[in-house]
Motif scaffolding. Structure first.
Motif, PDB file in Angstrom:
ATOM      1  N   GLN A 154     101.149  67.854  39.935  1.00  0.00           N
ATOM      2  CA  GLN A 154     102.073  67.547  40.614  1.00  0.00           C
ATOM      3  C   GLN A 154     101.846  66.188  41.448  1.00  0.00           C
ATOM      4  N   PHE A 155     102.807  65.141  41.169  1.00  0.00           N
ATOM      5  CA  PHE A 155     102.267  63.708  42.054  1.00  0.00           C
ATOM      6  C   PHE A 155     103.602  63.025  42.142  1.00  0.00           C
ATOM      7  N   THR A 156     103.634  62.170  43.118  1.00  0.00           N
ATOM      8  CA  THR A 156     104.582  61.294  43.287  1.00  0.00           C
ATOM      9  C   THR A 156     104.465  59.969  42.630  1.00  0.00           C
ATOM     10  N   MET A 157     105.675  59.482  41.840  1.00  0.00           N
ATOM     11  CA  MET A 157     105.380  58.091  41.085  1.00  0.00           C
ATOM     12  C   MET A 157     106.862  57.462  41.316  1.00  0.00           C
ATOM     13  N   LYS A 158     106.527  56.210  41.517  1.00  0.00           N
ATOM     14  CA  LYS A 158     107.702  55.208  41.356  1.00  0.00           C
ATOM     15  C   LYS A 158     107.728  54.888  39.948  1.00  0.00           C
ATOM     16  N   ASP A 159     108.769  55.096  39.196  1.00  0.00           N
ATOM     17  CA  ASP A 159     108.944  54.625  37.938  1.00  0.00           C
ATOM     18  C   ASP A 159     110.129  54.007  37.759  1.00  0.00           C
ATOM     19  N   SER A 160     110.185  52.755  37.053  1.00  0.00           N
ATOM     20  CA  SER A 160     111.395  52.004  36.811  1.00  0.00           C
ATOM     21  C   SER A 160     111.565  51.621  35.502  1.00  0.00           C
ATOM     22  N   TYR A 161     112.680  51.096  35.068  1.00  0.00           N
ATOM     23  CA  TYR A 161     113.121  51.188  33.628  1.00  0.00           C
ATOM     24  C   TYR A 161     113.922  49.900  33.624  1.00  0.00           C
ATOM     25  N   SER A 162     113.719  48.826  32.647  1.00  0.00           N
ATOM     26  CA  SER A 162     114.811  47.656  32.356  1.00  0.00           C
ATOM     27  C   SER A 162     115.186  47.723  31.034  1.00  0.00           C
ATOM     28  N   PHE A 163     116.590  47.213  31.116  1.00  0.00           N
ATOM     29  CA  PHE A 163     117.365  47.048  29.949  1.00  0.00           C
ATOM     30  C   PHE A 163     117.811  45.602  29.656  1.00  0.00           C
ATOM     31  N   ASP A 164     117.524  45.008  28.736  1.00  0.00           N
ATOM     32  CA  ASP A 164     117.719  43.402  28.422  1.00  0.00           C
ATOM     33  C   ASP A 164     118.287  43.250  26.986  1.00  0.00           C
ATOM     34  N   LEU A 165     118.810  42.190  27.007  1.00  0.00           N
ATOM     35  CA  LEU A 165     119.566  42.111  25.395  1.00  0.00           C
ATOM     36  C   LEU A 165     118.514  41.509  24.410  1.00  0.00           C
ATOM     37  N   ASN A 166     117.541  40.796  24.807  1.00  0.00           N
ATOM     38  CA  ASN A 166     116.577  40.261  24.000  1.00  0.00           C
ATOM     39  C   ASN A 166     115.036  40.256  24.526  1.00  0.00           C
ATOM     40  N   ALA A 167     114.236  39.747  23.461  1.00  0.00           N
ATOM     41  CA  ALA A 167     112.822  39.578  24.128  1.00  0.00           C
ATOM     42  C   ALA A 167     112.852  38.665  25.418  1.00  0.00           C
ATOM     43  N   ALA A 168     113.468  37.559  25.482  1.00  0.00           N
ATOM     44  CA  ALA A 168     113.438  36.468  26.420  1.00  0.00           C
ATOM     45  C   ALA A 168     113.676  37.383  27.831  1.00  0.00           C
ATOM     46  N   GLY A 169     114.609  38.131  27.750  1.00  0.00           N
ATOM     47  CA  GLY A 169     115.290  38.921  28.894  1.00  0.00           C
ATOM     48  C   GLY A 169     114.231  39.910  29.411  1.00  0.00           C
ATOM     49  N   LEU A 170     113.560  40.684  28.372  1.00  0.00           N
ATOM     50  CA  LEU A 170     112.384  41.501  28.826  1.00  0.00           C
ATOM     51  C   LEU A 170     111.170  40.731  29.408  1.00  0.00           C
ATOM     52  N   ASP A 171     111.054  39.675  28.956  1.00  0.00           N
ATOM     53  CA  ASP A 171     109.880  38.948  29.453  1.00  0.00           C
ATOM     54  C   ASP A 171     110.097  38.574  31.323  1.00  0.00           C
ATOM     55  N   THR A 172     111.580  38.357  31.420  1.00  0.00           N
ATOM     56  CA  THR A 172     111.807  38.078  32.633  1.00  0.00           C
ATOM     57  C   THR A 172     111.611  39.308  33.454  1.00  0.00           C
ATOM     58  N   SER A 173     112.130  40.364  33.155  1.00  0.00           N
ATOM     59  CA  SER A 173     112.032  41.593  33.852  1.00  0.00           C
ATOM     60  C   SER A 173     110.662  42.230  33.905  1.00  0.00           C
ATOM     61  N   TYR A 174     109.687  41.783  32.949  1.00  0.00           N
ATOM     62  CA  TYR A 174     108.249  42.262  32.994  1.00  0.00           C
ATOM     63  C   TYR A 174     107.599  41.383  34.082  1.00  0.00           C
ATOM     64  N   LYS A 175     108.059  40.036  34.185  1.00  0.00           N
ATOM     65  CA  LYS A 175     107.420  39.327  35.098  1.00  0.00           C
ATOM     66  C   LYS A 175     107.789  39.614  36.562  1.00  0.00           C
ATOM     67  N   LEU A 176     109.071  39.965  36.607  1.00  0.00           N
ATOM     68  CA  LEU A 176     109.495  40.361  38.065  1.00  0.00           C
ATOM     69  C   LEU A 176     108.886  41.695  38.347  1.00  0.00           C
ATOM     70  N   HIS A 177     108.540  42.671  37.507  1.00  0.00           N
ATOM     71  CA  HIS A 177     107.765  43.783  37.790  1.00  0.00           C
ATOM     72  C   HIS A 177     106.263  43.337  38.327  1.00  0.00           C
ATOM     73  N   ASP A 178     105.923  42.528  37.388  1.00  0.00           N
ATOM     74  CA  ASP A 178     104.252  41.764  37.613  1.00  0.00           C
ATOM     75  C   ASP A 178     104.382  41.501  39.034  1.00  0.00           C
ATOM     76  N   GLN A 179     105.102  40.700  39.326  1.00  0.00           N
ATOM     77  CA  GLN A 179     105.011  40.122  40.735  1.00  0.00           C
ATOM     78  C   GLN A 179     105.260  41.059  41.729  1.00  0.00           C
ATOM     79  N   ALA A 180     106.140  41.867  41.660  1.00  0.00           N
ATOM     80  CA  ALA A 180     106.423  43.126  42.423  1.00  0.00           C
ATOM     81  C   ALA A 180     105.377  43.766  42.760  1.00  0.00           C
ATOM     82  N   TYR A 181     104.523  44.380  41.831  1.00  0.00           N
ATOM     83  CA  TYR A 181     103.207  45.020  41.727  1.00  0.00           C
ATOM     84  C   TYR A 181     102.325  44.344  42.714  1.00  0.00           C
TER      85      TYR A 181
END
Length: 601
Positions: A154-181
């Motif tokens: 049993q453990f505590t996790m921050k999990d998040s999920y992004s939904f985008d229209l296309n690969a370019a949008g996913l790239d942006t969401s991924y980079k946002l998380h990379d910087q946040a992390y």
């Protein structure tokens, strides 16, 4: 104001015998945690304060890019069946039934749940992108809980999920998380490295892990000290030095050689007087293929398939790479009867020549996988699928073919860095994973039927990303990187208290008053402080303060009469006399400097 005499801090002089890694020992000794069962822990006052500070940092950074949800911890079976993971998660998932017989599980991750929300609520590209996150308890039926909070059920996790229209949008969401992390781990005071990683059970394409080097780690990280290349061992590659090929014998075609008792690679190399790099190793497996969803029966049955992996004799199969290459869920070693069925030969003398293989992985027959390092080689030695016999003059592509060729080997320390124009040599070290980000693509939205209309009114499938942080792992990693024989020290940002004011003799009214006033002044300045007002010997108080992770200690002792106190930096094991009227400013300056150094590094 918190007073040590009033709070619950059950310190131990010795750690329990089963506590092996530093973080486990010190979390127990400092009174942060107590074990309730295998992989199940109570978080006590100091531990929960520290975890709450970590959560506050995580929430602050995540609120800049996403929206916080709270999803249930007990989940119905149906959504997991739709994605195909009800059976795919295997025994790692806690399963139960309610009083009506409905099947449920305890949430170990929430891709299916957020995809279900998206399927029901998202209709148009105008609603995208979306980033949803939660900080929630997770459950995993870990077969071998160990190392304190590093491997638990049993453990505590921050999990998040992004939904985008296309690969370019996913790239942006991924980079946002990379910087946040990066911001989260920097603010938490961790010295971390970002590495290429395997997506594992989550699926998807691009994947990064955020790792902290420590001997307590169960992951192996390959890195180059010259250019900074870093990857998990399950993803790492290298450049191999050229191998001098053997001269052919006879007509240069495969030649059967009697090799009695030469089942081991070392024995074969000695017999032929060759390097193990010129011997072809065979590792035979049975691979589990999940049946996936079935509209009629809920899910198709799982099936096992024969797999033969061939690589250089001086290399080791990386099973995670092999699983990814063939698309299997699990591997186990072939038994004797299976070896006879698929390879028609005994262990120790297996080889690729003459094998019949499937055109595609995990078919009805044998899947043959050849490591990339064998491509282009010639005049090699391999087993003849016959007891006490080998073949020489074997050339891949001419004398045998395969289902697929892939990188399925583990990198060895000292091999050349794979980055172009880098002459560095790779090193391998242990590390703990504190965060992981994935590009999932449409694996879940496609299988679960989530659709939106694009700008042209056409129905399309959104693509997803998944991003996780282990809250407790930030704490344990911080302890692993900053401890000594007397205890540990945490960064000010996540320590349960930033300062402990220690009154060396509480019976001395003047010292007690000075300590009280100082603690109040520190608190008024926004510094998180605890006053050690216990009627204990000064040495006992000092030992406890060193043990429990508080980065700064102010000793109020005999020098207070002349306007001085002693400021002790736990990380540097240094003490300095500071004027009472300057101590608040000095502590604030040191905390600010600590934060500045963390950001700049």
């Amino acid at each position: 104001m918190h007073r040590w005499s009033k709070i619950f801090v059950p310190t131990l002089r010795e750690a329990p015998a089963d506590a092996e890694v530093a973080s486990h020992k010190f979390l127990l000794r400092s009174g942060y945690i107590r074990q309730l069962g295998a992989g199940i822990y109570n978080y006590l006052f100091l531990g929960q304060r520290s975890l709450n500070k970590i959560i506050a940092i995580v929430r602050d950074e995540m609120d800049k890019i996403g929206q916080e949800f709270l999803l249930p911890g007990i989940l119905p079976k149906e959504l997991w069946v739709e994605s195909g993971r009800w059976t795919g998660m295997g025994d790692n998932m806690f399963r139960l039934k309610d009083r009506k017989g409905a099947e449920l599980c305890l949430g170990m991750t929430h891709e299916e749940i957020v995809t279900g929300i998206a399927r029901n609520e998202l209709r148009s590209y105008k609603q995208l992108p979306q980033i949803w996150y939660q900080i929630q308890t997770k459950y995993r039926d870990e077969p071998r809980p160990k190392s304190g909070l590093l491997r638990v059920r049993q453990f505590t996790m921050k999990d998040s999920y992004s939904f985008d229209l296309n690969a370019a949008g996913l790239d942006t969401s991924y980079k946002l998380h990379d910087q946040a992390y990066r911001n989260i781990f920097t603010r938490s005071g961790l010295k971390f490295v970002v590495v290429e990683a395997d997506s594992g059970a989550m699926g998807g394409s691009q994947s990064q892990e955020f790792m902290v080097y420590t001997d307590a780690g169960e992951d192996l990280i390959v890195s180059c000290p010259v250019c900074g290349y870093a990857a998990n061992l399950e993803k790492a590659t290298s450049r191999l030095e050229p191998v001098t090929e053997m001269e052919p014998t006879g007509d240069g075609m495969p030649e059967l050689v009697h090799t009695p008792g030469c089942a081991a690679i070392a024995d074969v190399a000695a017999f032929f007087k060759i390097s193990p790099a010129s011997d072809i190793k065979c590792v035979a497996y049975m691979a589990l293929k999940h049946g996936g969803p079935d509209s009629k029966n809920g899910s198709k049955p799982d099936t096992w398939h024969g797999v033969a992996a061939f690589l250089r004799g001086d290399h080791q199969v990386n099973e995670t790479k092999l699983l990814g290459a063939i698309g299997a869920a699990e591997l186990r070693t072939m038994q004797a009867e299976e070896l006879e069925k698929y390879l028609h030969g005994p262990a120790g003398y297996l080889g690729p020549v003459g094998l019949q293989h499937d055109a595609k992985p995990l078919g009805e027959g044998l899947t043959v996988v050849v490591d990339k390092s064998l491509e282009g080689r010639k005049n090699l030695v391999c087993g003849a699928n016959k007891q006490d016999y080998h073949l020489r003059n074997v050339t891949p592509g001419r004398d045998f073919t395969w289902t697929l060729s892939a990188d399925i080997r583990s990198v060895n320390e000292g091999e050349a860095c794979p980055v172009d124009n880098c002459d560095g040599k790779l090193v391998v070290g242990k590390a703990v994973e504190v965060g992981h980000i994935f590009k999932l693509g449409d694996r879940y939205t496609q299988s679960m039927g989530a659709r939106v209309l694009d700008e042209n009114g056409k129905e399309v499938t959104p693509i997803m990303g998944c991003y996780g942080i282990g809250i407790e792992r930030i704490l344990t990693a911080a302890i692993e990187q900053s401890n000594d024989a007397n205890g540990f020290w945490l960064p000010s940002s996540i320590a349960p208290f930033q300062v402990v004011v220690t009154v060396t003799n509480i019976a001395d009214a003047a010292l007690k008053e000075a300590g009280e006033k100082l603690a109040i002044a520190l608190e008024d300045a926004g510094i998180d402080v605890v006053l050690d007002d216990r009627d204990e010997r000064a040495g006992v108080k000092f030992k406890d303060a060193d043990l429990v992770g508080i980065p700064y200690r102010i000793n109020v002792g005999k020098k207070a009469a002349s306007g001085l106190v002693e400021l002790v930096s736990r990380a540097k094991a240094q003490s300095t006399d500071v004027a009472l009227d300057a101590i608040v400013h000095e502590v604030k300056a040191r905390i600010a400097e600590e934060q500045l150094l963390a950001v700049s590094s």
